[in-house]
Design an enzyme around this catalytic site. Structure first.
Site, short mmCIF file in Angstrom:
data_model
loop_
_atom_site.label_atom_id
_atom_site.label_comp_id
_atom_site.label_asym_id
_atom_site.label_seq_id
_atom_site.Cartn_x
_atom_site.Cartn_y
_atom_site.Cartn_z
N ASN A 47 -9.75 2.34 -16.64
CA ASN A 47 -8.93 2.84 -15.54
C ASN A 47 -7.63 2.04 -15.43
O ASN A 47 -7.00 2.01 -14.37
CB ASN A 47 -9.69 2.75 -14.21
CG ASN A 47 -10.98 3.52 -14.26
OD1 ASN A 47 -11.03 4.63 -14.77
ND2 ASN A 47 -12.05 2.94 -13.74
N HIS A 139 -16.97 10.56 -4.92
CA HIS A 139 -17.59 9.45 -5.64
C HIS A 139 -18.90 9.00 -4.99
O HIS A 139 -19.08 9.10 -3.77
CB HIS A 139 -16.60 8.28 -5.67
CG HIS A 139 -17.03 7.15 -6.54
ND1 HIS A 139 -17.53 5.98 -6.04
CD2 HIS A 139 -17.04 7.03 -7.88
CE1 HIS A 139 -17.81 5.17 -7.05
NE2 HIS A 139 -17.52 5.78 -8.17
N GLU A 183 -11.75 12.56 -2.09
CA GLU A 183 -10.93 11.77 -3.01
C GLU A 183 -9.56 12.44 -3.07
O GLU A 183 -9.42 13.63 -2.73
CB GLU A 183 -11.54 11.75 -4.41
CG GLU A 183 -12.82 10.95 -4.48
CD GLU A 183 -13.38 10.85 -5.90
OE1 GLU A 183 -12.60 10.79 -6.86
OE2 GLU A 183 -14.61 10.84 -6.04
N SER A 187 -12.24 11.57 -9.73
CA SER A 187 -12.43 10.68 -10.87
C SER A 187 -13.01 11.36 -12.09
O SER A 187 -12.73 10.94 -13.21
CB SER A 187 -13.32 9.51 -10.47
OG SER A 187 -14.56 9.96 -9.99
N ASP A 212 -9.83 8.89 -0.22
CA ASP A 212 -10.06 7.84 -1.21
C ASP A 212 -9.05 8.01 -2.35
O ASP A 212 -9.15 8.95 -3.14
CB ASP A 212 -11.51 7.95 -1.73
CG ASP A 212 -11.83 6.88 -2.76
OD1 ASP A 212 -10.89 6.28 -3.33
OD2 ASP A 212 -13.03 6.65 -3.00
N HIS A 215 -8.01 6.59 -7.62
CA HIS A 215 -7.43 6.94 -8.92
C HIS A 215 -5.96 7.33 -8.83
O HIS A 215 -5.36 7.72 -9.83
CB HIS A 215 -8.24 8.05 -9.58
CG HIS A 215 -9.63 7.60 -9.89
ND1 HIS A 215 -9.95 6.92 -11.04
CD2 HIS A 215 -10.76 7.68 -9.16
CE1 HIS A 215 -11.23 6.61 -11.02
NE2 HIS A 215 -11.76 7.06 -9.88
N LYS A 246 -8.25 -0.54 -10.60
CA LYS A 246 -7.89 0.45 -11.61
C LYS A 246 -6.43 0.21 -12.01
O LYS A 246 -6.16 -0.76 -12.69
CB LYS A 246 -8.19 1.84 -11.05
CG LYS A 246 -9.68 1.94 -10.63
CD LYS A 246 -10.06 3.29 -10.14
CE LYS A 246 -11.38 3.31 -9.38
NZ LYS A 246 -12.55 2.82 -10.13
N1 PMP Z 1 -13.88 5.46 -5.17
C1 PMP Z 1 -13.70 6.15 -6.31
C2 PMP Z 1 -13.15 7.54 -6.24
C3 PMP Z 1 -14.04 5.57 -7.53
O1 PMP Z 1 -13.89 6.25 -8.67
C4 PMP Z 1 -14.54 4.25 -7.56
C5 PMP Z 1 -14.90 3.51 -8.83
N2 PMP Z 1 -15.07 4.20 -9.95
C6 PMP Z 1 -14.73 3.59 -6.34
C7 PMP Z 1 -14.38 4.21 -5.17
C8 PMP Z 1 -15.30 2.22 -6.31
O2 PMP Z 1 -14.31 1.28 -6.48
P1 PMP Z 1 -14.65 -0.17 -7.08
O3 PMP Z 1 -14.76 0.01 -8.55
O4 PMP Z 1 -13.51 -1.02 -6.63
O5 PMP Z 1 -15.95 -0.58 -6.47
#
Ligand code: PMP
Length: 392
Positions: A47, A139, A183, A187, A212, A215, A246
């Site tokens: 990422n 997520h 989101e 992702s 969220d 990404h 990321k």
């Molecule tokens: N939210 C989303 C949309 C994610 O894709 C991710 C991790 N892949 C997270 C939260 C979690 O973040 P972190 O890796 O900092 O724990």
């Protein structure tokens, strides 16, 4: 006889279903590549969207001034306690002020990771008398937070805001508080939420919007604040979650909102209260990188052009490529097809992994090509043809 026969049995079943996962160690990272078993592979599974983590110059420049930034005489690598006890070192306040200022909002709160942020936010804000309306493809950290909250859970079809409205119409009335959770860039599908639609619905139904931007931070928007910045809607998002792990080449996360919400979370968010604070050196790195956001516009443009080009070539091969961002999934259907395609890509020098249920819905196993600004279009030329050949 295995020590855990019932677990061994379950693992065998996972293996038979093409769903067994194992941790794979790599020897080293080198720009957009990873070295694995003596071979260099283009890393399409990171990422590191802007290519910052893969560029040693950033870390070298940071380390050159880091001893001053963290005051090594008085702070070590560990924060020694949670933020509410003795762990709230000065770097936190500086970073949170800089985040809040960038977003033009009252307050920001730094959490230990995106997982901590999402798992803590929803149980702090919602309980059994509240209703949470969540995009089906959100997520796992959002789903886990929702489950922990005990709130009434209503799942709407991915980006189907008509469906969301019908759920709001049916269930909003009885609930004390309503939260809509999405989101911004998804992702696993690489597509974007429609913020205008979400904001119109949250306003009409007296709900709050939690977005969220894991990404999208660093990548979208004129100054890299994310999709809400790109769509001019930052002020209309009630709680914006961003992550440092990321595009920002670090580790940790932040929530941006109003003062009351930040104060409330300090009192109620268990994943903030009951975990050790981030190390001073780490927070200094986050702040140092955040202060350099203005330098990354060229990287954002390169990434967007790279993604558009790859998407066009994959589509020209007749492949199913959802979304329109730097996350480029190719949907293949069954687990076996995704496993086979990823294996071929790996054999040909591309570090690609199969993405299978439960990470994505049944029957939509895929390979996910995650791009970084450090790649060159020529690096990706062979990819569409290889996927086409494996899928045939
Ligand atoms: N939210 C989303 C949309 C994610 O894709 C991710 C991790 N892949 C997270 C939260 C979690 O973040 P972190 O890796 O900092 O724990």
């Amino acid at each position: 006889m295995p020590a855990w026969p019932e677990l061994a049995e379950e693992l065998k079943q996972l293996e038979a279903a093409g769903a067994f996962r194992r941790l794979r160690g790599f020897e080293r990272r080198e720009g957009p590549y990873v070295w694995l078993a003596g071979r260099r592979l283009l890393n399409l599974s990171s990422n590191d969207y802007l290519g910052l983590a893969g560029d040693p110059e950033w870390l070298r420049a940071f380390l050159a001034q880091a001893a001053d930034a963290v005051d090594v005489d008085r702070s070590g690598l560990g924060a020694t306690a949670s933020r509410l006890l003795a762990g709230n070192h000065p770097g936190y306040q500086k970073l949170e002020e800089n985040l809040a200022r960038a977003y033009g909002r009252e307050a920001a709160l730094v959490a230990s990771s995106g997982y901590h942020a999402n798992c803590g936010l929803l149980p702090a804000l919602a309980g059994p008398q509240d209703a949470v309306f969540s995009d089906r493809l959100n997520h796992a950290s959002l789903w886990d937070g929702l489950r922990l909250s005990g709130a009434q859970s209503h799942r709407f079809r991915h980006r189907d805001y008509g469906h969301l409205e019908s759920l709001l119409a049916r269930h909003r009335g009885q609930a004390r508080r309503a939260l809509i959770v999405s989101e911004s860039v998804f992702s696993m599908d690489g597509d974007r939420a429609d913020l205008d639609a979400l904001i119109a619905l949250k306003t009409r139904w007296n709900a709050r919007l939690i977005l969220d931007e894991a990404h999208a931070v660093g990548v979208l928007g004129p100054t890299g604040l994310g999709l809400a910045e790109a769509q001019g809607r930052i002020a209309d998002v009630d709680v914006l979650v961003g992550t440092f792990g990321k595009a920002l080449a670090g580790f940790g996360a932040f929530l941006v909102s109003e003062r009351e919400l930040a104060d409330y979370l300090v009192n109620k968010m268990r994943t903030l209260i009951f975990t050790t604070a981030l190390p001073p050196l780490q927070v200094a790195w986050l702040d140092w990188m955040w202060s350099r956001r203005g330098e990354w516009a060229g990287r954002r443009e390169r990434l967007a052009a790279l993604a558009a080009g790859l998407r066009r070539s994959l589509q020209a091969e007749g492949l199913a490529v959802p979304g329109d961002t730097h996350i480029v999934p190719v949907t293949l259907g069954e687990n076996e097809a995704a496993v086979r395609t990823a294996a071929l890509l790996q054999a040909e020098g591309f570090w690609v992994l199969p993405i299978r249920p439960p990470t994505v819905p049944q029957g939509s196993a895929r390979v996910r090509l995650s791009l970084t600004a450090a790649m060159d279009p020529a690096d990706l030329e062979r990819v569409p043809g290889l996927i086409r050949a494996a899928a045939a």
